[in-house]
Design a protein around this motif. Structure first.
Motif, mmCIF file in Angstrom:
data_model
loop_
_atom_site.group_PDB
_atom_site.id
_atom_site.type_symbol
_atom_site.label_atom_id
_atom_site.label_comp_id
_atom_site.label_asym_id
_atom_site.label_seq_id
_atom_site.Cartn_x
_atom_site.Cartn_y
_atom_site.Cartn_z
ATOM 1 N N PHE A 1 -10.060 -7.669 27.505
ATOM 2 C CA PHE A 1 -10.182 -6.219 27.507
ATOM 3 C C PHE A 1 -11.644 -5.800 27.612
ATOM 4 C CE2 PHE A 1 -6.089 -7.037 25.761
ATOM 5 C CZ PHE A 1 -5.304 -5.953 26.105
ATOM 6 N N PHE A 2 -11.876 -4.742 28.376
ATOM 7 C CA PHE A 2 -13.192 -4.109 28.475
ATOM 8 C C PHE A 2 -13.253 -2.997 27.433
ATOM 9 C CE2 PHE A 2 -15.265 -0.368 30.702
ATOM 10 C CZ PHE A 2 -16.553 -0.679 30.269
ATOM 11 N N ARG A 3 -14.332 -2.959 26.664
ATOM 12 C CA ARG A 3 -14.459 -1.981 25.579
ATOM 13 C C ARG A 3 -14.772 -0.584 26.155
ATOM 14 N NH1 ARG A 3 -14.611 -4.934 20.778
ATOM 15 N NH2 ARG A 3 -15.439 -7.062 20.961
ATOM 16 N N MET A 4 -13.819 -0.064 26.883
ATOM 17 C CA MET A 4 -14.000 1.231 27.525
ATOM 18 C C MET A 4 -14.133 2.357 26.496
ATOM 19 S SD MET A 4 -11.755 2.789 30.693
ATOM 20 C CE MET A 4 -10.197 2.868 29.799
ATOM 21 N N LEU B 1 -9.801 13.147 28.733
ATOM 22 C CA LEU B 1 -10.742 12.604 27.755
ATOM 23 C C LEU B 1 -10.637 13.280 26.393
ATOM 24 C CD1 LEU B 1 -13.873 12.161 30.051
ATOM 25 C CD2 LEU B 1 -12.468 10.347 29.057
ATOM 26 N N GLN B 2 -9.733 14.244 26.246
ATOM 27 C CA GLN B 2 -9.526 14.843 24.928
ATOM 28 C C GLN B 2 -8.756 13.909 24.008
ATOM 29 O OE1 GLN B 2 -11.146 17.695 24.036
ATOM 30 N NE2 GLN B 2 -11.983 17.278 26.095
ATOM 31 N N LYS B 3 -7.985 12.975 24.592
ATOM 32 C CA LYS B 3 -7.283 11.966 23.808
ATOM 33 C C LYS B 3 -8.182 10.736 23.661
ATOM 34 C CE LYS B 3 -3.964 11.927 26.798
ATOM 35 N NZ LYS B 3 -2.695 11.586 27.514
ATOM 36 N N PRO B 4 -8.008 9.979 22.591
ATOM 37 C CA PRO B 4 -8.828 8.780 22.413
ATOM 38 C C PRO B 4 -8.678 7.829 23.605
ATOM 39 C CG PRO B 4 -7.649 9.289 20.395
ATOM 40 C CD PRO B 4 -7.101 10.200 21.445
ATOM 41 N N LEU B 5 -9.791 7.347 24.093
ATOM 42 C CA LEU B 5 -9.792 6.443 25.238
ATOM 43 C C LEU B 5 -9.538 5.020 24.749
ATOM 44 C CD1 LEU B 5 -10.277 6.739 28.283
ATOM 45 C CD2 LEU B 5 -12.683 6.201 27.889
ATOM 46 N N GLU B 6 -8.556 4.350 25.339
ATOM 47 C CA GLU B 6 -8.236 2.987 24.933
ATOM 48 C C GLU B 6 -9.069 1.989 25.720
ATOM 49 O OE1 GLU B 6 -4.068 2.555 25.522
ATOM 50 O OE2 GLU B 6 -3.522 3.787 23.790
ATOM 51 N N ASP B 7 -9.172 0.780 25.199
ATOM 52 C CA ASP B 7 -9.835 -0.285 25.942
ATOM 53 C C ASP B 7 -8.962 -0.687 27.125
ATOM 54 O OD1 ASP B 7 -11.920 -0.190 24.190
ATOM 55 O OD2 ASP B 7 -11.303 -1.941 23.020
ATOM 56 N N LEU B 8 -9.601 -1.233 28.143
ATOM 57 C CA LEU B 8 -8.929 -1.494 29.418
ATOM 58 C C LEU B 8 -8.686 -2.986 29.619
ATOM 59 C CD1 LEU B 8 -7.980 -0.357 32.209
ATOM 60 C CD2 LEU B 8 -10.314 -0.793 33.026
ATOM 61 N N SER B 9 -7.438 -3.352 29.843
ATOM 62 C CA SER B 9 -7.113 -4.740 30.176
ATOM 63 C C SER B 9 -7.676 -5.054 31.555
ATOM 64 C CB SER B 9 -5.600 -4.953 30.166
ATOM 65 O OG SER B 9 -5.275 -6.238 30.656
ATOM 66 N N TRP C 1 -3.232 -14.659 42.512
ATOM 67 C CA TRP C 1 -3.986 -14.131 43.650
ATOM 68 C C TRP C 1 -4.969 -13.062 43.162
ATOM 69 C CZ3 TRP C 1 -6.002 -15.347 47.860
ATOM 70 C CH2 TRP C 1 -6.388 -14.427 48.830
ATOM 71 N N GLY C 2 -6.168 -13.502 42.858
ATOM 72 C CA GLY C 2 -7.209 -12.609 42.378
ATOM 73 C C GLY C 2 -8.489 -13.381 42.155
ATOM 74 N N ILE C 3 -9.511 -12.695 41.678
ATOM 75 C CA ILE C 3 -10.813 -13.316 41.443
ATOM 76 C C ILE C 3 -10.807 -13.945 40.047
ATOM 77 C CG2 ILE C 3 -13.298 -12.917 41.267
ATOM 78 C CD1 ILE C 3 -12.932 -10.517 43.118
ATOM 79 N N GLU C 4 -11.045 -15.231 39.997
ATOM 80 C CA GLU C 4 -11.020 -15.959 38.728
ATOM 81 C C GLU C 4 -12.119 -15.455 37.799
ATOM 82 O OE1 GLU C 4 -12.284 -20.383 37.856
ATOM 83 O OE2 GLU C 4 -10.262 -20.361 38.745
ATOM 84 N N LEU C 5 -11.766 -15.269 36.515
ATOM 85 C CA LEU C 5 -12.779 -14.862 35.541
ATOM 86 C C LEU C 5 -13.835 -15.954 35.411
ATOM 87 C CD1 LEU C 5 -10.715 -13.296 32.598
ATOM 88 C CD2 LEU C 5 -11.704 -12.160 34.585
ATOM 89 N N PRO C 6 -15.109 -15.595 35.360
ATOM 90 C CA PRO C 6 -16.154 -16.637 35.281
ATOM 91 C C PRO C 6 -16.179 -17.350 33.937
ATOM 92 C CG PRO C 6 -17.119 -14.446 35.065
ATOM 93 C CD PRO C 6 -15.684 -14.241 35.430
ATOM 94 N N PHE C 7 -15.553 -16.746 32.917
ATOM 95 C CA PHE C 7 -15.600 -17.332 31.576
ATOM 96 C C PHE C 7 -14.249 -17.880 31.119
ATOM 97 C CE2 PHE C 7 -15.749 -12.681 31.601
ATOM 98 C CZ PHE C 7 -14.494 -12.359 31.107
ATOM 99 N N ALA D 1 -22.549 -9.426 26.894
ATOM 100 C CA ALA D 1 -22.957 -8.285 26.063
ATOM 101 C C ALA D 1 -21.884 -7.920 25.040
ATOM 102 C CB ALA D 1 -23.265 -7.088 26.952
ATOM 103 N N ASP D 2 -20.859 -8.766 24.893
ATOM 104 C CA ASP D 2 -19.749 -8.528 23.968
ATOM 105 C C ASP D 2 -19.007 -7.234 24.291
ATOM 106 O OD1 ASP D 2 -18.060 -9.212 21.856
ATOM 107 O OD2 ASP D 2 -19.187 -7.966 20.437
ATOM 108 N N LEU D 3 -18.938 -6.895 25.568
ATOM 109 C CA LEU D 3 -18.188 -5.721 26.005
ATOM 110 C C LEU D 3 -16.843 -6.114 26.605
ATOM 111 C CD1 LEU D 3 -21.109 -3.615 27.501
ATOM 112 C CD2 LEU D 3 -19.801 -3.133 25.421
ATOM 113 N N ILE D 4 -16.547 -7.412 26.619
ATOM 114 C CA ILE D 4 -15.238 -7.927 27.002
ATOM 115 C C ILE D 4 -14.776 -8.876 25.898
ATOM 116 C CG2 ILE D 4 -13.979 -9.411 28.609
ATOM 117 C CD1 ILE D 4 -15.632 -8.289 30.870
#
Length: 645
Positions: A160-163, A194-202, A212-218, A114-117
């Motif tokens: 990054f997630f387009r938070m 939330l009064q400050k601009p919300l940044e995108d999330l790594s 040691w983590g879940i591999e990204l599917p893409f 969905a182009d959100l990452i």
């Protein structure tokens, strides 16, 4: 169909030792789960462990084992504690579960499609302990604003997630749902954030730094950021932990219980992730406060961390559960002190509820041959009418109202108000005086019936908070209650329990605790020796040696005993059982050094307390004044529990 009630705790980081904060959240969730089962709702209560991330990878590497094995060894310390605390969770999720990982990858792919990452270069200040990036304005003198540990500047490519796209939508949701974040003070914190601009999330970490983590599917070169992975558990668990897949039935969650330190991740990260995935948000997120100890912040360096195991071993699970939820309003910060804890046990539990049950059962035994008598309507006075009304109001109005609002301390205040009312009722009616006059026999029987019937209501009222206490009350009152059934599905009515039940004298619900004799679970105690002095002639016969039961054991968890640089508290596997052993090996070994070792223990040693911590055995080690080394086996395939001779 019964109404669904889905309650969750955070999933606790597997590298942490269970402490009072973990216990607090989980006990609170358990009370709500037990209450909703009593009233006939379809309950699913989820807790579990967060097992990925850099700290797990580093600890496993230090121990020379794989991260999965490291997690498997530490998981029992939480599962065992929940059993000791009578926690009735329906599901226990681990983020290393293959089915959870599959859901995480599915959600990531959906957001990516969905182009959100998106992928981008990023430079920021990184805190290894919290496993998160901070901006320049967040960092305080080169330290993480959360944990105050030093941060390091990293530049790397990440996903990054387009938070930021969902900031206004989240604000609109908060405005339309004023009880979404509770209590009100926490809601205001989120609104302020939330009064400050919300940044995108790594939401990724390169495998070159963290594998040691879940591999990204893409992108197979990256693993998932631990918080994205962990937060998905609340939905993923419903796909495979209930007897039947229950996402449609149980989601959205009724309430997430969290500590205030992780409110932002749940209220902002998790909420925006759900919005992006077009999944409904939970009905409520409730963030409780922190506990201090004797007015000071809990800290391993201070040695004042309250060990739930030690508290339960010394005072019992129900007393601990009662204190935590009675002492302060849920949502505010609280202070754990030995004196206030003992005061609650003696005043509320021993002198209050325990004494009321004991005196009622004793009076029925003495004056009614041990059977609850039938009341005489002609002997009912205003005292009885008021008592009946108070009991009915508690069960039908006060408890449902306060528990709906998650007001545990007010619920318990109301219950103990009825305890005091019954005590006063017995004092005013003086059944021991009525027993002296044959003309007062009907009045005597009526008084004792009303006392017993009110205790029946109290038995049901205290069950969510103190399940073992409620079961013992039911046993002594002759009540055939099966608390696994929805006993309050229909309104409880006065006189539902017919007279004639046989009461049984039993042990005191809560023996009084002498403050001078009780050891504080939060203060250091003089080190005691678990060994006894030998006779001057230290020669023994074969019969003496045969009394000592030596067994192979495997250390599955270890931690330092607060305020001691010598003692380690070990959890050891003996094959058919696990034991806790306190060993004076801390100057030679750290906790991570001994986990996984195959050792020899004395398995039949009488339990002893060292600095207030119970030790159920002894490890064999070499050395005179100081430990030089543990007795271990080169053959690590030996089965735990094997006898040593």
């Amino acid at each position: 169909m019964p109404d669904p009630f889905y309650i969750t705790t955070p999933i606790y980081y597997v590298n942490d030792v269970p402490h009072i904060g973990h216990a607090y959240t989980t006990i609170a969730a358990d009370v709500l789960a037990r209450w909703h089962r009593l009233i006939g709702d379809e309950v699913f209560f989820l807790t579990g462990l967060d097992e990925h991330g850099q700290k797990v990878q580093q600890a496993a590497a230090k121990a020379g084992i794989a991260p999965q094995e490291h997690c498997d060894r530490l998981t029992p310390q939480f599962q065992t504690l929940w059993q000791k605390l009578a926690v009735s969770n329906d599901g226990f999720i681990r983020t290393t579960d293959a089915r959870h990982q599959a859901v995480v990858r599915r959600f990531l792919q959906r957001l990516y499609d969905a182009d959100l990452i998106y992928r981008a270069e990023y430079t920021g200040w990184y805190c290894t302990f919290d496993e998160r990036f901070w901006t320049e304005k967040d960092v305080d003198n080169g330290r993480c604003p959360d944990c105050q540990r030093p941060v390091e500047q990293l530049s790397e490519s990440n996903y990054f997630f387009r938070m930021s796209r969902f900031q206004q939508r989240l604000l609109d949701h908060l405005d339309a749902n004023p009880t979404f974040i509770r209590p009100e003070s926490r809601r205001n914190e989120v609104l302020g954030f939330l009064q400050k601009p919300l940044e995108d999330l790594s939401i990724s970490r390169p495998k070159a730094r963290l594998s040691w983590g879940i591999e990204l599917p893409f992108d197979a070169e990256y693993v998932t950021y631990v918080w994205f992975d962990a937060l998905v558990n609340y939905v993923s668990a419903l796909e495979y932990l209930p007897p039947q897949p229950s996402v449609d039935r149980l989601w959205p969650a009724t309430v997430h219980l969290v500590g205030k330190d992780i409110l932002t991740t749940h209220a902002v990260y998790w909420s925006t992730m759900l919005m992006a995935l077009e999944i409904p948000l939970p009905h409520a997120i409730f963030a409780h406060g922190w506990w201090t100890v004797d007015g000071e912040k809990m800290s391993k360096s201070r040695g004042n961390v309250v060990d739930p195991y030690a508290v339960v071993n010394q005072f019992g699970a129900d007393a601990f559960r009662y204190f935590l939820l009675r002492e302060i309003p849920f949502g505010q910060d609280g202070d754990f002190s030995h004196e206030s804890f003992i005061g609650r046990i003696n005043a509320d539990l021993a002198n209050g509820l325990g004494n009321l049950l004991s005196r009622t059962v004793t009076l029925i035994h003495r004056f009614c041959h041990g059977a609850v008598p039938a009341p005489d309507p002609s002997a009912v006075t205003e005292l009885e009418t008021d008592l009946q009304a108070a009991a009915g109001s508690l069960m039908q109005e006060t408890l449902p109202r306060h528990l709906q609002r998650i007001e545990f301390n007010r619920t318990l205040e109301a219950i103990w108000g009825l305890v005091q009312l019954v005590d006063q009722y017995i004092d005013k009616t003086a059944p021991w005086v009525l027993a002296k006059n044959p003309k007062d026999v009907q009045r005597l029987r009526t008084v004792l019936f009303y006392a017993a019937e009110t205790l029946r209501f109290l038995c049901l009222a205290v069950y969510p908070f103190m399940p073992d206490t409620a079961r013992e009350m039911a046993r002594q009152l002759g009540l055939p209650y099966d608390f696994s059934q929805p006993l309050l599905k229909d309104s409880i009515a006065w006189g539902d329990q017919p007279s004639g039940a046989t009461v049984v004298k039993g042990k005191a619900l809560f023996p009084r605790v002498e403050a001078s004799a009780a050891q504080s679970p939060s203060k250091p105690q003089p080190e005691e020796s678990a060994s006894s002095q030998t006779d001057a002639d230290n020669l023994i016969g074969i019969q003496d040696f045969q009394k000592v039961e030596l067994k192979v054991a495997k250390i599955i968890a270890a931690e330092r005993v607060p305020k001691s640089n010598k003692l380690l508290k070990l959890q050891v596997d003996l094959g058919d059982e696990q034991k806790q052993i306190v060993a004076g090996i801390g100057k030679k070994y750290g906790p991570d050094d001994v986990v996984g070792k195959t050792i020899v223990v004395v398995a039949n040693l009488k339990p002893a307390k060292l600095m207030g911590v119970e030790s159920q055995g002894m490890v064999l080690a070499a050395g005179d004044q100081e430990v030089q080394g543990l007795v271990t086996f080169e053959d690590t395939d030996l089965e735990p529990g094997t006898k040593v001779k």
